[in-house]
Write an enzyme that holds these catalytic residues in place. Structure first.
Site, PDB file in Angstrom:
ATOM      1  N   HIS A  66      14.860  19.893  19.046  1.00 10.71           N
ATOM      2  CA  HIS A  66      14.518  19.694  17.633  1.00 10.71           C
ATOM      3  C   HIS A  66      13.419  20.649  17.178  1.00 10.71           C
ATOM      4  CE1 HIS A  66      16.429  15.472  16.904  1.00 10.71           C
ATOM      5  NE2 HIS A  66      17.212  16.272  17.608  1.00 10.71           N
ATOM      6  N   VAL A  70      14.276  24.069  14.156  1.00  9.36           N
ATOM      7  CA  VAL A  70      13.615  24.032  12.846  1.00  9.36           C
ATOM      8  C   VAL A  70      12.435  25.008  12.866  1.00  9.36           C
ATOM      9  CG1 VAL A  70      12.628  22.529  11.085  1.00  9.36           C
ATOM     10  CG2 VAL A  70      14.238  21.587  12.741  1.00  9.36           C
ATOM     11  N   HIS A 193      23.087  15.549  26.971  1.00  6.32           N
ATOM     12  CA  HIS A 193      23.390  14.135  26.727  1.00  6.32           C
ATOM     13  C   HIS A 193      23.780  13.407  28.016  1.00  6.32           C
ATOM     14  CE1 HIS A 193      24.036  14.609  22.092  1.00  6.32           C
ATOM     15  NE2 HIS A 193      22.810  14.867  22.489  1.00  6.32           N
ATOM     16  N   THR A 194      23.616  14.066  29.143  1.00  7.87           N
ATOM     17  CA  THR A 194      23.772  13.404  30.442  1.00  7.87           C
ATOM     18  C   THR A 194      22.571  12.507  30.739  1.00  7.87           C
ATOM     19  OG1 THR A 194      24.149  13.729  32.810  1.00  7.87           O
ATOM     20  CG2 THR A 194      22.729  15.325  31.747  1.00  7.87           C
TER      21      THR A 194
HETATM   22  C1  HEM Z   1      25.294  19.444  19.484  1.00 10.42           C
HETATM   23  C2  HEM Z   1      24.626  18.786  18.567  1.00 10.42           C
HETATM   24  C3  HEM Z   1      23.812  17.575  18.863  1.00 10.42           C
HETATM   25  C4  HEM Z   1      23.838  16.413  18.176  1.00 10.42           C
HETATM   26  C5  HEM Z   1      24.682  16.110  16.962  1.00 10.42           C
HETATM   27  C6  HEM Z   1      22.922  15.515  18.821  1.00 10.42           C
HETATM   28  C7  HEM Z   1      22.652  14.230  18.383  1.00 10.42           C
HETATM   29  C8  HEM Z   1      21.911  13.312  19.081  1.00 10.42           C
HETATM   30  C9  HEM Z   1      21.653  11.959  18.674  1.00 10.42           C
HETATM   31  C10 HEM Z   1      22.141  11.328  17.378  1.00 10.42           C
HETATM   32  C11 HEM Z   1      20.939  11.365  19.649  1.00 10.42           C
HETATM   33  C12 HEM Z   1      20.464   9.900  19.696  1.00 10.42           C
HETATM   34  C13 HEM Z   1      19.019   9.837  19.322  1.00 10.42           C
HETATM   35  C14 HEM Z   1      18.526   8.409  19.268  1.00 10.42           C
HETATM   36  O1  HEM Z   1      19.296   7.500  19.010  1.00 10.42           O
HETATM   37  O2  HEM Z   1      17.317   8.208  19.492  1.00 10.42           O
HETATM   38  C15 HEM Z   1      20.710  12.333  20.666  1.00 10.42           C
HETATM   39  C16 HEM Z   1      20.020  12.097  21.820  1.00 10.42           C
HETATM   40  C17 HEM Z   1      19.650  13.094  22.701  1.00 10.42           C
HETATM   41  N1  HEM Z   1      19.897  14.429  22.568  1.00 10.42           N
HETATM   42 FE1  HEM Z   1      21.181  15.272  21.286  1.00 10.42          FE
HETATM   43  N2  HEM Z   1      22.366  16.142  19.884  1.00 10.42           N
HETATM   44  C18 HEM Z   1      22.865  17.403  19.957  1.00 10.42           C
HETATM   45  C19 HEM Z   1      22.499  18.381  20.861  1.00 10.42           C
HETATM   46  C20 HEM Z   1      21.486  18.250  21.781  1.00 10.42           C
HETATM   47  C21 HEM Z   1      20.875  19.329  22.503  1.00 10.42           C
HETATM   48  C22 HEM Z   1      21.220  20.804  22.299  1.00 10.42           C
HETATM   49  C23 HEM Z   1      19.944  18.785  23.312  1.00 10.42           C
HETATM   50  C24 HEM Z   1      18.990  19.460  24.252  1.00 10.42           C
HETATM   51  C25 HEM Z   1      19.228  20.600  24.847  1.00 10.42           C
HETATM   52  C26 HEM Z   1      19.993  17.358  23.116  1.00 10.42           C
HETATM   53  C27 HEM Z   1      19.264  16.435  23.814  1.00 10.42           C
HETATM   54  C28 HEM Z   1      19.313  15.078  23.612  1.00 10.42           C
HETATM   55  C29 HEM Z   1      18.696  14.101  24.502  1.00 10.42           C
HETATM   56  C30 HEM Z   1      18.006  14.396  25.827  1.00 10.42           C
HETATM   57  C31 HEM Z   1      18.895  12.860  23.916  1.00 10.42           C
HETATM   58  C32 HEM Z   1      18.409  11.485  24.428  1.00 10.42           C
HETATM   59  C33 HEM Z   1      17.109  11.155  23.730  1.00 10.42           C
HETATM   60  C34 HEM Z   1      16.480   9.861  24.180  1.00 10.42           C
HETATM   61  O3  HEM Z   1      16.866   9.286  25.199  1.00 10.42           O
HETATM   62  O4  HEM Z   1      15.555   9.423  23.481  1.00 10.42           O
HETATM   63  N3  HEM Z   1      20.920  17.074  22.154  1.00 10.42           N
HETATM   64  N4  HEM Z   1      21.304  13.515  20.299  1.00 10.42           N
END
Ligand code: HEM
Ligand SMILES: *[C@@H]1O[C@H](CO)[C@@H](O)[C@H](O)[C@H]1NC(C)=O
Ligand SMILES: *[C@@H]1O[C@H](CO)[C@@H](O)[C@H](O)[C@H]1NC(C)=O
Ligand SMILES: *[C@@H]1O[C@H](CO)[C@@H](O)[C@H](O)[C@H]1NC(C)=O
Ligand SMILES: *[C@@H]1O[C@H](CO)[C@@H](O)[C@H](O)[C@H]1NC(C)=O
Ligand SMILES: *[C@@H]1O[C@H](CO)[C@@H](O)[C@H](O)[C@H]1NC(C)=O
Length: 325
Positions: A66, A70, A193-194
């Site tokens: 994030h 941005v 997202h793993t």
């Molecule tokens: C491809 C587009 C992406 C979308 C639409 C997306 C969207 C989201 C959303 C909606 C969540 C849930 C957040 C929550 O409920 O608190 C999430 C979690 C997460 N995302 Fe993504 N994401 C994307 C790509 C990425 C990328 C590129 C990374 C890092 C390299 C990433 C890392 C994570 C991680 C680690 C979580 C878990 C966060 C937690 O456990 O609090 N995401 N993402």
């Protein structure tokens, strides 16, 4: 002579294309002379906290994403809102970020060791690496440093640049391309997202009345959808979180892709990776751990170089949550 030059040119172009290189102004071990203990200080504090709160790895990895999307990787995501400015932190996608307290603890230790030297932007990049690497007890990827901190943070820019969970393949590709990231980066970085969790309201439209006929998203495994309905009781549930990669949501591995192939990706943006032939081909390759780790190293390096401030640009913030006065 001429042919030697030509050969060199061909090689340079081929090599350049191969590693999709870019001159970012960052380098490895930027603080080697100015603050030799910096990377160790960061790792020690991050590991201490991740040992107690393993879920922090997902928080820092997402914080890095994030931040970079941005205004580039400039720690704009850390700036607090003020009376006259709504900062990124207050944008919906950033409301579930966490770990700011740990970043502050790291920064305080760094200021004590080497005042005005290590940027908050580099702290985020290293915290993401170190927190994810904790379970392996060795760095999973190398981090280039030398980023400087920005002075502007706007809630509206977070919404305009961070891709949303309901995005389809074309809009995801567009948002990534705008950050000079390609389809491979999209598929590989989605592998983040793993680890971590997702709030119900980011995907519950897939569980209830998806097309207006009281149905679920047909691209979601029906058994899995039924399970998710037991977790997310309504469309508007914005307090319950579920693991994005059930069974191994704290482990950085290839299970994200295995689940994806079973149509158990949590968000529409995950499922979207199966809607394009080239993307599916990359997903299939990422099922192999060695492939995934190797590709992730490359893609996160590219993400970490987005629109960075270097040299005399930006500043070294004294406190990560406020710009210098
Ligand atoms: C491809 C587009 C992406 C979308 C639409 C997306 C969207 C989201 C959303 C909606 C969540 C849930 C957040 C929550 O409920 O608190 C999430 C979690 C997460 N995302 Fe993504 N994401 C994307 C790509 C990425 C990328 C590129 C990374 C890092 C390299 C990433 C890392 C994570 C991680 C680690 C979580 C878990 C966060 C937690 O456990 O609090 N995401 N993402
Ligand atoms: C920024 O906001 C957080 C959370 O509201 C707060 O704990 C912190 O003290 C603030 N930072 C500064 C420098 O005021
Ligand atoms: C915005 O508010 C801060 C205090 O919250 C103040 O220091 C600053 O001068 C204000 N900036 C503008 C442009 O009004
Ligand atoms: C990204 O989008 C912004 C604003 O829409 C535009 O000014 C910029 O040129 C785009 N960059 C790329 C690399 O597409
Ligand atoms: C499902 O959506 C349709 C169209 O928006 C609406 O008319 C219907 O009342 C909804 N059904 C339920 C159970 O919410
Ligand atoms: C969750 O939903 C409630 C009611 O719709 C709303 O008041 C609240 O601000 C929401 N919280 C978040 C974090 O979005």
């Amino acid at each position: 002579m001429k042919s030697v030059f030509l050969l060199f040119l061909v090689l340079a172009v081929a090599l350049g294309g191969c590693v999709r290189s870019q001159a970012s102004g960052l380098k490895y071990h930027f603080y080697k002379k100015s603050c030799p203990e910096a990377e160790q200080i960061i790792q020690d504090i991050i590991w201490k906290h991740v040992a107690e709160r393993p879920e922090l790895a997902a928080k820092f990895l997402r914080m890095f994403f994030h931040d970079c999307f941005v205004r580039g990787c400039d720690a704009s995501v850390l700036i607090n809102s003020t009376a006259n400015n709504s900062a990124e932190k207050d944008a919906v996608p950033d409301l579930s970020l966490a770990g700011f307290d740990v970043i502050d603890e790291v920064k305080t230790a760094l200021e004590k060791a080497c005042p005005d030297t290590v940027s908050c932007a580099d702290v985020i990049a290293l915290a993401a690496r170190d927190s994810v690497s904790f379970q392996f007890k060795r760095p999973l990827w190398e981090v280039q440093t030398g980023r400087r901190d920005g002075t502007i943070s706007r809630k509206s820019e977070a919404l305009a640049n961070i891709p949303g969970p309901t995005f389809n393949f074309a809009t995801l590709v567009q948002r990534f391309a705008n950050k000079t990231l390609d389809v491979k980066d999209l598929v590989v970085l989605s592998g983040a997202h793993t680890i971590g969790v997702g709030l119900c309201n980011f995907f519950s439209n897939r569980l209830y009345n998806f097309t207006g006929n009281g149905d679920a998203d047909p691209s979601l495994n029906p058994t899995y959808a039924a399970f998710l309905r037991t977790q997310c009781k309504s469309l508007s549930d914005n307090t319950t979180s579920v693991p994005m990669d059930p069974g191994s949501s704290l482990i950085f591995d290839t299970h994200y892709y295995k689940n994806l192939k079973l149509h158990q990706g949590l968000f529409q943006s995950d499922a979207a990776l199966l809607t394009n032939q080239r993307s599916v081909h990359i997903v299939d390759k990422m099922l192999d751990t060695e492939n995934f780790f190797h590709a992730f190293k490359n893609s996160i390096k590219r993400m970490g170089a987005i629109e960075v401030l270097t040299g005399a640009n930006g500043e070294i913030r004294k406190k990560c949550s406020v710009v210098n006065s």
